[in-house]
Design a protein around this motif. Structure first.
Motif, short mmCIF file in Angstrom:
data_model
loop_
_atom_site.label_atom_id
_atom_site.label_comp_id
_atom_site.label_asym_id
_atom_site.label_seq_id
_atom_site.Cartn_x
_atom_site.Cartn_y
_atom_site.Cartn_z
N VAL A 133 0.84 -1.20 0.00
CA VAL A 133 0.00 0.00 0.00
C VAL A 133 0.88 1.26 0.00
N LEU A 134 1.93 1.26 0.81
CA LEU A 134 2.85 2.39 0.84
C LEU A 134 3.48 2.61 -0.53
N LEU A 135 3.94 1.54 -1.17
CA LEU A 135 4.61 1.66 -2.46
C LEU A 135 3.63 2.18 -3.52
N VAL A 136 2.40 1.71 -3.52
CA VAL A 136 1.40 2.19 -4.47
C VAL A 136 1.12 3.68 -4.25
N ARG A 137 1.01 4.10 -3.01
CA ARG A 137 0.78 5.52 -2.72
C ARG A 137 1.92 6.38 -3.27
N LEU A 138 3.14 5.93 -3.07
CA LEU A 138 4.29 6.69 -3.56
C LEU A 138 4.28 6.74 -5.09
N ALA A 141 1.98 9.17 -6.60
CA ALA A 141 2.47 10.54 -6.45
C ALA A 141 3.68 10.82 -7.33
N GLY A 142 4.03 9.87 -8.21
CA GLY A 142 5.17 10.05 -9.09
C GLY A 142 6.51 9.88 -8.41
N ILE A 143 6.53 9.08 -7.33
CA ILE A 143 7.74 8.90 -6.54
C ILE A 143 8.34 7.51 -6.80
N PHE A 144 9.56 7.49 -7.35
CA PHE A 144 10.34 6.27 -7.50
C PHE A 144 11.23 6.15 -6.28
N TRP A 145 11.01 5.12 -5.45
CA TRP A 145 11.73 5.01 -4.18
C TRP A 145 13.18 4.61 -4.42
N GLY A 146 13.39 3.55 -5.17
CA GLY A 146 14.74 3.11 -5.48
C GLY A 146 15.42 2.31 -4.39
N ASP A 147 14.83 2.25 -3.22
CA ASP A 147 15.42 1.48 -2.11
C ASP A 147 14.32 1.02 -1.16
N CYS A 148 13.22 0.57 -1.73
CA CYS A 148 12.11 0.07 -0.91
C CYS A 148 12.54 -1.22 -0.23
N SER A 179 6.52 5.75 -15.32
CA SER A 179 6.19 4.78 -16.37
C SER A 179 5.99 3.41 -15.75
N ALA A 180 5.34 2.53 -16.49
CA ALA A 180 5.14 1.15 -16.00
C ALA A 180 6.49 0.48 -15.76
N GLY A 181 7.49 0.80 -16.60
CA GLY A 181 8.81 0.20 -16.44
C GLY A 181 9.47 0.63 -15.15
N MET A 182 9.37 1.90 -14.79
CA MET A 182 9.97 2.37 -13.54
C MET A 182 9.27 1.75 -12.33
N ARG A 183 7.95 1.63 -12.43
CA ARG A 183 7.22 1.00 -11.32
C ARG A 183 7.66 -0.45 -11.14
N ARG A 184 7.77 -1.18 -12.25
CA ARG A 184 8.18 -2.60 -12.16
C ARG A 184 9.59 -2.71 -11.58
N TYR A 185 10.48 -1.80 -12.00
CA TYR A 185 11.86 -1.83 -11.48
C TYR A 185 11.88 -1.59 -9.98
N ASP A 186 11.09 -0.64 -9.52
CA ASP A 186 11.01 -0.36 -8.08
C ASP A 186 10.49 -1.57 -7.32
N VAL A 187 9.49 -2.23 -7.88
CA VAL A 187 8.92 -3.42 -7.23
C VAL A 187 9.95 -4.55 -7.22
N ASP A 188 10.70 -4.72 -8.30
CA ASP A 188 11.74 -5.76 -8.34
C ASP A 188 12.82 -5.51 -7.30
N GLY A 222 3.07 -9.69 -7.17
CA GLY A 222 1.67 -10.00 -7.42
C GLY A 222 0.74 -9.18 -6.55
N ARG A 223 1.10 -9.00 -5.30
CA ARG A 223 0.28 -8.18 -4.40
C ARG A 223 0.24 -6.73 -4.90
N TYR A 224 1.39 -6.24 -5.35
CA TYR A 224 1.46 -4.87 -5.85
C TYR A 224 0.57 -4.70 -7.07
N GLU A 225 0.69 -5.59 -8.06
CA GLU A 225 -0.07 -5.45 -9.30
C GLU A 225 -1.57 -5.52 -9.03
N ALA A 226 -1.98 -6.37 -8.10
CA ALA A 226 -3.41 -6.50 -7.78
C ALA A 226 -3.94 -5.19 -7.21
N LEU A 227 -3.18 -4.56 -6.31
CA LEU A 227 -3.64 -3.30 -5.72
C LEU A 227 -3.58 -2.17 -6.73
#
Length: 413
Positions: A133-138, A141-148, A179-188, A222-227
């Motif tokens: 939930v925290l990662l989706v909120r960020l 807001a256009g925020i790439f964490w980079g160290d989640c 972008s979808a790519g940046m989101r996927r990279y952050d999740v990875d 999977g949890r991230y994509e579902a939310l």
């Protein structure tokens, strides 16, 4: 040396006498505060107490310190769940790194406590979902964490659930949209770090034997994509369904813990296309309502539960008096006759174990449990006595307010 601090000035002034010119690793132990079960950091981090509050001090390169100081200020202003920065100390002698000062998050817990404590009430699934939930909120807001990671996240009880807070923002990048790519990279990156941190707990025999670190980490994408899909997808429905389907979608977004912003409806040959702009601010529908009626500040799930109790109390007042009771009147009476007596009944040696709103919620839960056992409503007074005797003393020190931690340190010294 130079200092840059945000208000309140009294907190900043209380920290000025500290030996900022010395390396943080060499500070005298008498100046420092021990915070139990904190996460792992690649920087030197120390904790100090001042003016009844606790602060985290982190040595870090000046450009990163300035960046993180500015970002955390933005996050707090926008209602994003993060720690707040009080200030920075730069231009320290002998080319030393800067020191970033952040406020310790009251009543929070680290992942090391949550995963290793045998008495924790939160499941692994619940912890991962809270982090997602925290990662989706960020990302909204256009925020790439980079160290989640778990080490860079703190968890705070919110009724029966948890709210996750960002602790470290030095790797953050902010854009108008991700972008979808940046989101996927952050999740990875998050998946890799969570797996490594849980394996570290397993190696230290701090992880329950029934938790598989790899399986837990692999479930995160999977949890991230579902939310993400749940709060951003576009729906199409018939024109005659428009009214209730829009209301249903908005309520669903609220139930997931988000706020709905602009609603876009487009009429197409296939039907009405609905897109809801999900707002990234911390959910506030119930918090705002509770504050309006009582003046109380609480987290969202706590506020929802207290509003339910307030409404039940209002219905009882109306039944007893035989006439309608305005909600504002009910709110004032509930505060004076229910909430305040419960929260002020905590004995001195247990004061500060939980946030008052969380403690009140747990008393209500305990009342329900005892009533189920007894087959009748045992009442708030009896539930409170039982709760103070059997439940509150078991609250982990990890969840104690910083003022209590500081007092404990002073007692030991």
């Amino acid at each position: 040396m130079r200092y840059l601090f945000r208000p309140p000035a009294v907190e900043a002034a209380a920290l000025l006498p500290l030996p900022w010119e010395q390396p943080l690793a060499e500070w005298d132990e008498s100046l420092l505060l021990h915070v139990p079960q904190r996460g792992i950091s690649r920087h030197v981090v120390r904790f100090v107490a001042a003016e009844g509050s606790v602060f985290a001090l982190k040595e870090i390169a000046e450009p990163l310190a300035r960046k993180e100081y500015a970002l955390l200020g933005e996050f707090v202003e926008e209602g994003l769940p993060s720690v707040s920065a009080l200030g920075i100390c730069v231009d320290r002698p002998d080319g030393q790194e800067a020191i970033l000062v952040t406020r310790y998050l009251e009543y929070s817990m680290s992942y090391r406590h949550l995963f290793s404590s045998p008495r924790t009430q939160y499941s692994t699934s619940q912890l991962l979902d809270t982090m997602v939930v925290l990662l989706v909120r960020l990302h909204l807001a256009g925020i790439f964490w980079g160290d989640c990671s778990l080490s860079n996240t703190l968890f705070r009880p919110d009724a029966d659930g948890l709210t996750a807070y960002l602790v470290d923002a030095e790797t953050v990048e902010r854009r108008p949209a991700l972008s979808a790519g940046m989101r996927r990279y952050d999740v990875d990156l998050a998946r890799e770090r969570v797996g490594a941190e849980l394996m570290d707990l397993q190696f230290g025999e701090l992880l329950s034997v029934d938790i598989d670190p790899i399986a837990v980490a692999e479930s995160l994408p999977g949890r991230y994509e579902a939310l993400w899909d749940a709060v951003t997808r576009t729906e199409v429905f018939r024109r005659d369904e428009q009214r209730y389907r829009v209301a249903e979608r908005l309520q669903w977004i609220n139930d997931l813990g988000f706020d709905a912003g602009e609603v876009e409806l487009v009429h197409t040959p296939e039907g009405v296309r609905l897109h809801v702009q999900t707002r990234v601010s911390e959910p506030g529908q119930h918090r705002r309502e509770l504050f309006r009626l009582t003046g109380l500040e609480a987290q969202e799930n706590q506020a929802r539960r207290m509003l339910n109790d307030l409404r039940s109390y209002r219905a009882w007042l109306e039944q007893e008096s035989g006439r309608p009771v305005p909600e504002t009147v009910a709110g004032h009476r509930w505060m004076a006759e229910i909430y305040v007596p419960v929260t002020e009944a905590v004995p001195r040696h247990l004061a500060g174990r939980l946030a008052p709103a969380q403690m009140f919620h747990e008393v209500l839960e305990h009342r329900w449990f005892l009533s189920e056992q007894a087959g009748r409503d045992v009442g708030t007074t009896a539930a409170l006595v039982s709760y103070l005797d059997s439940e509150l003393p078991r609250t982990p020190v990890e969840m104690t307010t910083p003022a209590v931690l500081a007092a404990g340190e002073e007692t030991r010294s």
